[in-house]
Design an enzyme around this catalytic site. Structure first.
Site, mmCIF file in Angstrom:
data_model
loop_
_atom_site.group_PDB
_atom_site.id
_atom_site.type_symbol
_atom_site.label_atom_id
_atom_site.label_comp_id
_atom_site.label_asym_id
_atom_site.label_seq_id
_atom_site.Cartn_x
_atom_site.Cartn_y
_atom_site.Cartn_z
ATOM 1 N N GLY A 3 0.749 -1.118 -0.056
ATOM 2 C CA GLY A 3 -0.048 0.146 -0.007
ATOM 3 C C GLY A 3 0.814 1.137 0.101
ATOM 4 O O GLY A 3 1.988 1.280 -0.197
ATOM 5 N N MET A 29 1.992 3.049 2.313
ATOM 6 C CA MET A 29 3.031 2.881 3.483
ATOM 7 C C MET A 29 4.321 2.187 3.144
ATOM 8 O O MET A 29 5.409 2.458 3.570
ATOM 9 C CB MET A 29 2.486 2.742 4.628
ATOM 10 C CG MET A 29 1.726 3.779 5.442
ATOM 11 S SD MET A 29 1.154 3.617 7.085
ATOM 12 C CE MET A 29 0.413 5.125 7.467
ATOM 13 N N GLY A 30 3.861 0.889 2.276
ATOM 14 C CA GLY A 30 4.962 0.064 2.292
ATOM 15 C C GLY A 30 4.602 -1.176 1.732
ATOM 16 O O GLY A 30 3.543 -1.576 1.293
ATOM 17 N N ASP A 34 -3.932 8.095 10.240
ATOM 18 C CA ASP A 34 -4.301 7.609 8.977
ATOM 19 C C ASP A 34 -5.320 6.456 9.270
ATOM 20 O O ASP A 34 -5.131 5.453 8.847
ATOM 21 C CB ASP A 34 -3.126 6.585 8.195
ATOM 22 C CG ASP A 34 -3.161 6.399 6.801
ATOM 23 O OD1 ASP A 34 -4.283 7.156 6.223
ATOM 24 O OD2 ASP A 34 -2.613 5.491 6.407
#
Length: 508
Positions: A28, A30-31, A149
């Site tokens: 995603g 974020m990583g 988030d």
């Protein structure tokens, strides 16, 4: 915490001389998340997240370490926050952190939800946020954490034998680090998920818990309707900036006309979506109180958690038929059992048929203390490597420590299978008390009720045990169940502490 470099940031390999990466299981903004085995703990599965942002200097590495440590400390305070174990930075500057591996589903794959499920999950999400917003103690100072988030993709739901469905929030502290790392780098990009960002987050202001409350409002709207409160023409920053700052959210009734939503719940969600933070609920406690009020109201569409998870019974008498209670009170302490605090199951033959009972020995004072206790039970069964059943009964009194009564039953044993079959046949089982001071005769009788769904499951487990081939690994299965028992005790207590002080029993 281990900070050894990892040779390859993607694919298989050994990370920090400890974690054997197996496969990519998620990705995603974020990583990327990998499934790995912790070879120092016998191959225990863990999840490892490599962040998208590269750590380019010592200051950034220190900031990541601080956020990872705070996240790990926070995860120890709430079962609703994913447990963080370890962190580090690989040789290419990619930060990673190690967390528990969860077997379940993302909330985004479950929505829209029914009203009862919405209420169950929302309460758990709020409990996690409340824990974070209250903060953790760092060098004598309470440091609150804002998630930044909150969205369905960061909420994981796993099956749980006590709560039914257990919520775990992911990525606490990580969003703040990514936001810092992005502004500290040359890209100066925006980190966050635009449909869920509060107006003040889009403006780059300093955030407090009310920003998470706004994101929670967006998510609650989506949990019920399957849609977001706004649908801009594009997904660009400018379109979402306009929606969050200037456009009123859609009405839930317009988005999903078939949903019969209590007005108070509708008002709560809309209050969370207020443009100004001062117009929203000012803390998660206010939201939890509103949810509790809804649960306790007469709204038929929102059954209480208590009613759906456990059965109320009278605090007067044992709850057993008179003839059965008389049979219990005539019992003598078995001569082959030691005179000490123990508990064990036994088949009891009465004029109304056979049933399985729990016999236990306590001091006179303890028997008196727990006479009006809450009775709660739970069963866990594993088939491999050996069929074994854990039967736990809890005597709960808010003024006293809980009395745990676990029994491990080898399900290859014919007598044990009969006892479990009798548990499945009878709505209640007796708890027969003997005192240490009066060694021979019964002192008191209580009972605990088994829910119909659990009784059906007990029947299924007996049938499964009969069809399994013989094994000789009973001790291995018992140790596995002991580990599960330790993990579930805190969840059972959390469940009981959240309920009114009544005599209840439920097996989940």
């Amino acid at each position: 915490m281990n900070k050894s470099p990892f040779i390859s940031p993607s694919g298989t390999g050994l990370l920090a001389n400890r974690y054997q990466l197996k496969q990519l299981i998620g990705s995603g903004g974020m990583g990327e998340v990998f499934l790995a085995n912790d070879i120092l703990l016998g191959g225990t599965p863990v999840a490892i997240k490599f962040l998208t942002q590269t750590v380019v200097n010592t200051k950034m590495q220190q900031d990541f370490a601080r956020e990872a440590l705070m996240s790990a400390a926070l995860s120890q305070k709430s079962i609703h926050i994913v447990r963080a174990y370890d962190y580090g930075v690989n040789e290419k500057g990619k930060p990673y952190y190690v967390m528990e591996y969860l077997c379940g589903k993302s909330l985004k794959d479950l929505i829209p939800l029914s009203l009862p499920m919405f209420l169950t999950l929302s309460r758990q999400i709020c409990l996690a946020l409340q824990c974070a917003h209250q903060g953790i103690n760092i060098d004598g100072k309470m440091c609150p954490l804002v998630h930044r988030d909150i969205k369905p993709a960061n909420i994981f739901v796993i099956p749980d034998p006590i709560l039914g469905q257990l919520v775990k929030i992911l990525d606490f502290g990580i969003a703040r680090f990514l936001n810092y790392a992005s502004t500290a780098s040359t890209s100066k990009g925006f980190n966050g998920t635009l449909p869920y960002c509060s107006p003040e987050q889009l403006d780059g202001e300093k955030l407090d818990s009310r920003s998470d409350i706004y994101s929670l409002g967006v998510m609650m709207f989506e949990m019920l309707t399957g849609k977001k409160p706004w649908q801009p023409e594009t997904d660009y920053f400018g379109a979402w900036y306009k929606a969050h700052h200037f456009e009123q959210p859609k009405a839930i009734a317009d988005v999903k006309p078939t949903l019969k939503l209590p007005q108070k719940l509708n008002n709560l969600i809309m209050a969370c979506l207020a443009k100004k933070s001062c117009d929203r609920p000012q803390n998660i406690a206010q939201i939890l109180q509103a949810l509790n009020n809804l649960e306790q109201s007469n709204c038929p569409s929102l059954p209480t958690i208590l009613a759906s998870r456990s059965i109320l019974s009278s605090s007067l008498g044992s709850g057993l038929p008179i003839a059965v209670e008389q049979s219990c009170r005539q019992l003598l302490w078995p001569q082959n059992k030691p005179i000490q605090e123990i508990v064990f199951p036994q088949v009891l033959d009465t004029v109304q048929g056979s049933m399985t009972a729990l016999l236990l020995m306590l001091s006179k004072q303890e028997i008196k203390n727990y006479a009006l206790s809450t009775r709660y039970n739970q069963f866990i069964f594993i088939t491999s490597p050996h069929p074994m059943l854990l039967w736990v009964t809890v005597l709960y009194n808010r003024q006293l420590a809980p009395k745990w009564l676990p029994c491990y039953l080898d399900m290859q044993n014919l007598q044990n299978r009969r006892m479990v079959s009798l548990l499945a046949e009878n709505e209640r089982y007796p708890l027969i008390f003997f005192s240490l001071e009066a060694l021979h005769s019964c002192t008191n009788v209580l009972s605990s009720r088994i829910e119909p769904t659990q009784r059906q499951m007990l029947k299924t487990w007996v049938e499964q045990s009969q069809n399994l081939p013989p094994t000789f690994q009973a001790q291995v299965s018992k140790q596995l169940l002991k580990q599960q028992y330790k993990q579930m005790q805190s969840r059972i207590l959390q469940y009981l502490e959240s309920k009114p002080e009544v005599v209840l029993s439920g097996s989940i």
